[in-house]
Design an enzyme around this catalytic site. Structure first.
Site, mmCIF file in Angstrom:
data_model
loop_
_atom_site.group_PDB
_atom_site.id
_atom_site.type_symbol
_atom_site.label_atom_id
_atom_site.label_comp_id
_atom_site.label_asym_id
_atom_site.label_seq_id
_atom_site.Cartn_x
_atom_site.Cartn_y
_atom_site.Cartn_z
ATOM 1 N N ARG A 65 -12.471 -6.015 -5.824
ATOM 2 C CA ARG A 65 -12.221 -6.622 -4.516
ATOM 3 C C ARG A 65 -13.561 -6.845 -3.815
ATOM 4 O O ARG A 65 -14.350 -5.908 -3.645
ATOM 5 C CB ARG A 65 -11.349 -5.723 -3.638
ATOM 6 C CG ARG A 65 -9.919 -5.658 -4.024
ATOM 7 C CD ARG A 65 -9.066 -5.053 -2.908
ATOM 8 N NE ARG A 65 -9.680 -3.898 -2.259
ATOM 9 C CZ ARG A 65 -9.132 -3.228 -1.258
ATOM 10 N NH1 ARG A 65 -7.967 -3.612 -0.769
ATOM 11 N NH2 ARG A 65 -9.728 -2.188 -0.716
ATOM 12 N N ASP A 115 2.967 -4.553 8.426
ATOM 13 C CA ASP A 115 1.726 -3.789 8.352
ATOM 14 C C ASP A 115 0.583 -4.798 8.305
ATOM 15 O O ASP A 115 0.407 -5.504 7.309
ATOM 16 C CB ASP A 115 1.738 -2.907 7.102
ATOM 17 C CG ASP A 115 0.492 -2.045 6.967
ATOM 18 O OD1 ASP A 115 -0.528 -2.347 7.630
ATOM 19 O OD2 ASP A 115 0.520 -1.080 6.182
ATOM 20 N N TYR A 133 -10.366 0.148 11.205
ATOM 21 C CA TYR A 133 -11.610 0.497 10.511
ATOM 22 C C TYR A 133 -12.004 -0.510 9.443
ATOM 23 O O TYR A 133 -13.052 -0.369 8.825
ATOM 24 C CB TYR A 133 -11.528 1.905 9.910
ATOM 25 C CG TYR A 133 -10.311 2.175 9.045
ATOM 26 C CD1 TYR A 133 -10.223 1.725 7.741
ATOM 27 C CD2 TYR A 133 -9.249 2.911 9.560
ATOM 28 C CE1 TYR A 133 -9.113 1.977 6.958
ATOM 29 C CE2 TYR A 133 -8.132 3.184 8.791
ATOM 30 C CZ TYR A 133 -8.070 2.717 7.483
ATOM 31 O OH TYR A 133 -6.961 2.970 6.718
ATOM 32 N N LYS A 134 -11.187 -1.547 9.256
ATOM 33 C CA LYS A 134 -11.529 -2.570 8.269
ATOM 34 C C LYS A 134 -12.284 -3.703 8.968
ATOM 35 O O LYS A 134 -13.451 -3.557 9.325
ATOM 36 C CB LYS A 134 -10.267 -3.058 7.570
ATOM 37 C CG LYS A 134 -9.494 -1.968 6.831
ATOM 38 C CD LYS A 134 -8.269 -2.518 6.149
ATOM 39 C CE LYS A 134 -7.372 -1.419 5.583
ATOM 40 N NZ LYS A 134 -8.006 -0.614 4.520
ATOM 41 N N PHE A 144 0.866 -1.172 0.000
ATOM 42 C CA PHE A 144 0.000 0.000 0.000
ATOM 43 C C PHE A 144 0.903 1.222 0.000
ATOM 44 O O PHE A 144 1.881 1.288 0.749
ATOM 45 C CB PHE A 144 -0.907 -0.008 1.231
ATOM 46 C CG PHE A 144 -2.001 1.009 1.157
ATOM 47 C CD1 PHE A 144 -3.097 0.802 0.334
ATOM 48 C CD2 PHE A 144 -1.934 2.179 1.895
ATOM 49 C CE1 PHE A 144 -4.110 1.741 0.247
ATOM 50 C CE2 PHE A 144 -2.936 3.133 1.829
ATOM 51 C CZ PHE A 144 -4.035 2.912 0.992
#
Length: 428
Positions: free
Chosen positions: A388, A215, A240-241, A132
């Site tokens: 996704r 990460d 938050y995922k 990312f």
């Protein structure tokens, strides 16, 4: 895998009837099929209640909430860290909730680069070209701060297929550079969903006298980890995922106990030793825990929803969540193979190499994603050709996966995606 599944809605319904992992009634789902929990998880009643609890404390206690809140706001980050520690396989004092993921990368990469300099280790950082982007932005910034040329000191392992990273290529990068100080990799690649073997990469880094950091943004809350036992030096992640703690929720970090007492690269007053913090000394004394890597005052309203979400995860169990996630993604790939031959799967098939989402590849991926949203199915697009879709096990079931694939079939057959313009940037 395929012999476990059958085509047809009835089979999906039977699979749902046989599981008690899904707790959909504890979530507010904004769309017919919400398959974007790997980007932003939905609000739960538990998160809502824990946020309301803090609002009540703020209303009723005012500043006394720092000492009299439940838990006290002064120790909020540490208390949440203790709750999170079993999920990532850490000791309680090795985890704290603090900052944002990017800030945590800054402070931890900087901290370990400084250790490398003191110890005479190399100061190159090994990453990969499918990371990312924020990881690279932060690392390059920390290198520049130390007058190290990022083009020379950031060693980027290239993917052979545009989807995955091979461990032997990480090893080759370490062999080719005898001045590497840090290996920093994701636990799961955000585009394809490839899951890395954290222990083997940690061992590889240590064999080359380098620190190992990770990460965990795309694994925290859906994949159990064993960071302490694996010897991982440090890690960062967001909430938050899969952990559904809200947009921009406060992040988390892990620092192995061996490094407690270290002065962080980004020192701030909230990471000061708690016993003397309010003596307001001008000389910084780090907390002897992961709490030292906190910077500014904890944003309690941003942290509060996580407290409620962890009740859900504890009730279900991270191991059971992983088991259900694997079954759902297995089923998703089975249906894509059977029903969508014009699509390919960019996610590794082996369970040991797969995270929690499925990368469905098609040349019209962007417009197909838009057509899915029009039909009430929310996933997201990642360039160049990935839709996704994430069957998050807390609120997505087998019938949801079946419905999503059938809608994909209809969209492709009817060429419904053609009504949408080509991508011109913006949020996806």
């Amino acid at each position: 895998m395929d012999d476990e599944f059958e085509l047809g809605r009835e089979h999906a319904q039977q699979r749902d009837d046989a599981t008690d992992v899904m707790v959909r009634d504890r979530f507010y789902l904004p769309d017919d099929l919400y398959l974007d929990g790997n980007s932003l998880g939905p609000l739960s009643t538990d998160a809502e209640e824990s946020l309301e609890h803090v609002l009540d404390e703020w209303r009723e206690l005012g500043i006394r909430g720092w000492t009299d809140g439940d838990p006290s706001w002064f120790h909020y980050g540490e208390r949440l860290g203790e709750r999170l520690a079993p999920m990532v396989g850490a000791r309680e004092d090795e985890v704290v909730v603090a900052n944002s993921t990017t800030i945590n990368i800054h402070t931890l990469i900087g901290t370990f680069l400084d250790r490398c300099a003191r110890e005479g280790r190399g100061q190159k950082v090994v990453v990969n070209d499918l990371d990312f982007p924020t990881d690279h932005y932060a690392i390059r910034s920390q290198l520049r701060t130390r007058n190290l040329d990022p083009d020379e000191h950031l060693v980027v392992v290239e993917s052979r297929d545009g989807r995955t990273i091979r461990k032997d290529d990480i090893a080759a990068a370490l062999d080719a550079h005898d001045d590497v100080g840090i290996v920093f990799m994701p636990s799961v690649l955000y585009r394809s969903g490839q899951l890395f073997d954290l222990k083997s990469i940690t061992d590889l880094a240590h064999e080359h006298d380098a620190y190992a950091g990770f990460d965990l943004a795309h694994s925290a809350g859906v994949i159990p980890h064993s960071l302490a036992d694996d010897g991982v030096d440090f890690a960062v992640w967001c909430h938050y995922k899969y952990l559904n703690a809200g947009p921009g929720a406060i992040a988390g970090l892990y620092v192995h106990r061996d490094y407690h007492g270290e002065t962080p690269a980004l020192a701030g007053w909230w990471g000061h030793d708690k016993e003397t913090q309010f003596e307001m000394r001008t000389t910084y004394t780090p907390a002897t825990s992961a709490g030292a890597w906190q910077t500014g005052t904890i944003p309690v309203l941003s942290a509060a929803p996580l407290l409620g979400v962890l009740d859900i995860v504890d009730d279900v169990g991270i191991e059971r969540l992983r088991e259900q996630s694997l079954a759902l993604t297995d089923y998703f790939m089975y249906l894509v193979d059977e029903r969508l031959p014009e699509c390919s799967i960019g996610t590794p098939r082996e369970q040991s190499r797969r995270g929690g989402h499925v990368a469905v590849e098609h040349e019209e991926a962007y417009r197909i994603t838009e057509a899915l949203k029009e039909r009430g199915v929310v996933g997201d697009f990642r360039p160049p050709n990935v839709v996704r879709l994430c069957p998050s096990p807390l609120y997505v079931g087998f019938e949801d996966v079946w419905n999503a694939v059938e809608l994909l079939r209809e969209i492709i057959d009817g060429r419904e995606y053609e009504q949408f313009a080509e991508r011109d940037g913006g949020v996806t």
